[in-house]
Scaffold this motif. Structure first.
Motif, PDB file in Angstrom:
ATOM      1  N   HIS A  76       1.861  11.838   0.218  1.00 39.16           N
ATOM      2  CA  HIS A  76       0.929  10.717   0.297  1.00 39.16           C
ATOM      3  C   HIS A  76      -0.494  11.252   0.348  1.00 39.16           C
ATOM      4  O   HIS A  76      -0.746  12.293   0.946  1.00 39.16           O
ATOM      5  N   LYS A 120       0.993  -7.127  -2.952  1.00 36.05           N
ATOM      6  CA  LYS A 120       2.419  -7.293  -2.752  1.00 36.05           C
ATOM      7  C   LYS A 120       2.767  -7.760  -1.334  1.00 36.05           C
ATOM      8  O   LYS A 120       3.804  -8.379  -1.133  1.00 36.05           O
ATOM      9  N   MET A 173       2.603   4.115  -8.649  1.00 37.84           N
ATOM     10  CA  MET A 173       2.617   5.486  -9.172  1.00 37.84           C
ATOM     11  C   MET A 173       2.049   5.434 -10.586  1.00 37.84           C
ATOM     12  O   MET A 173       2.462   4.590 -11.384  1.00 37.84           O
ATOM     13  N   SER A 233      -1.540   0.281   1.869  1.00 35.06           N
ATOM     14  CA  SER A 233      -0.692   1.181   1.085  1.00 35.06           C
ATOM     15  C   SER A 233      -0.833   0.815  -0.380  1.00 35.06           C
ATOM     16  O   SER A 233      -0.548  -0.320  -0.766  1.00 35.06           O
ATOM     17  N   ASN A 234      -1.305   1.771  -1.175  1.00 34.22           N
ATOM     18  CA  ASN A 234      -1.305   1.611  -2.630  1.00 34.22           C
ATOM     19  C   ASN A 234      -0.050   2.320  -3.109  1.00 34.22           C
ATOM     20  O   ASN A 234      -0.016   3.542  -3.224  1.00 34.22           O
ATOM     21  N   THR A 235       1.012   1.556  -3.360  1.00 35.89           N
ATOM     22  CA  THR A 235       2.319   2.130  -3.657  1.00 35.89           C
ATOM     23  C   THR A 235       2.566   2.330  -5.147  1.00 35.89           C
ATOM     24  O   THR A 235       3.657   2.749  -5.532  1.00 35.89           O
ATOM     25  N   PRO A 287       8.322  13.399   0.543  1.00 35.30           N
ATOM     26  CA  PRO A 287       7.297  12.516  -0.023  1.00 35.30           C
ATOM     27  C   PRO A 287       5.898  13.083   0.167  1.00 35.30           C
ATOM     28  O   PRO A 287       5.642  13.809   1.125  1.00 35.30           O
ATOM     29  N   THR A 339       1.531   7.841  -3.656  1.00 31.87           N
ATOM     30  CA  THR A 339       1.180   6.713  -2.801  1.00 31.87           C
ATOM     31  C   THR A 339      -0.036   7.081  -1.950  1.00 31.87           C
ATOM     32  O   THR A 339      -0.142   8.199  -1.452  1.00 31.87           O
ATOM     33  N   LYS A 340      -0.930   6.108  -1.795  1.00 40.09           N
ATOM     34  CA  LYS A 340      -2.103   6.308  -0.947  1.00 40.09           C
ATOM     35  C   LYS A 340      -1.968   5.427   0.282  1.00 40.09           C
ATOM     36  O   LYS A 340      -1.590   4.261   0.180  1.00 40.09           O
ATOM     37  N   VAL A 341      -2.294   5.974   1.434  1.00 42.08           N
ATOM     38  CA  VAL A 341      -2.365   5.218   2.675  1.00 42.08           C
ATOM     39  C   VAL A 341      -3.816   5.283   3.133  1.00 42.08           C
ATOM     40  O   VAL A 341      -4.376   6.365   3.276  1.00 42.08           O
ATOM     41  N   GLU A 385      -0.023  -4.154   1.271  1.00 42.31           N
ATOM     42  CA  GLU A 385       0.520  -3.255   0.252  1.00 42.31           C
ATOM     43  C   GLU A 385       0.070  -3.821  -1.085  1.00 42.31           C
ATOM     44  O   GLU A 385       0.136  -5.027  -1.321  1.00 42.31           O
ATOM     45  N   VAL A 422      -0.701  -2.532  -5.530  1.00 44.81           N
ATOM     46  CA  VAL A 422      -0.777  -1.534  -6.588  1.00 44.81           C
ATOM     47  C   VAL A 422      -2.066  -1.802  -7.347  1.00 44.81           C
ATOM     48  O   VAL A 422      -2.539  -2.943  -7.413  1.00 44.81           O
TER      49      VAL A 422
END
Length: 160
Positions: free
Chosen positions: A6, A155, A74, A70-72, A4, A86-88, A145, A147
């Motif tokens: 990130h 989320k 895509m 977390s911006n999950t 993965p 994904t951005k943390v 979390e 998007v």
């Protein structure tokens, strides 16, 4: 197996002795609190101090962690081809210790804004949500979390 990838980023809520918050106006994103991506081999706090200095001209010390995000989602980068992973993000409260307000290649304005006026200036939903987490901070680190694309959707929202 594909490893993965990130993006790791940091954000700084810089509050001065009068309760004002440091904001910068980005070229493409409007008003935000300063921050950005952590570079290879850089620790989170050094990255944050560097980003704040680059974007605003202000020198800071990092006080404490207030949120992990977390911006999950895509989605495709501006080029329409490259996948954005994904951005943390880690948000910290910071205290100014020097420097002069300025701008950079990424920012067109910077300023100290009254804490209760900041949400009037920030339009990006994710940044507004993260700033509200700062306002609501009770000593427990916030974890969210979300998007951001095609639209902002929260989320998960909890403390840890």
């Amino acid at each position: 197996m594909i490893m993965p990838t990130h993006i790791v980023a940091v954000g700084g809520i810089v509050e001065d002795a009068h309760g004002n918050i440091l904001l910068v106006k980005t070229i493409d994103g409007g008003w935000v609190f300063p921050g950005g991506q952590v570079e290879v081999g850089e620790n989170l706090m050094d990255a944050l101090c560097r980003e704040i200095k680059e974007e605003s001209g202000i020198d800071v010390v990092v006080a404490h962690l207030i949120g992990v995000y977390s911006n999950t989602g895509m989605y495709k980068w501006y080029d329409g081809v490259t996948d954005v992973p994904t951005k943390v993000m880690f948000d910290f409260v910071c205290k100014p210790v020097g420097g002069e307000l300025g701008i950079s290649e990424e920012t067109t304005e910077s300023g100290w804004i009254a804490k209760d006026k900041v949400l009037d200036m920030i339009t990006a939903p994710a940044i507004r949500t993260r700033y509200q987490a700062y306002l609501d901070f009770d000593g427990h680190v916030c974890y969210m979390e979300y998007v951001t694309n095609p639209q902002f959707e929260l989320k998960l929202n909890r403390t840890v």
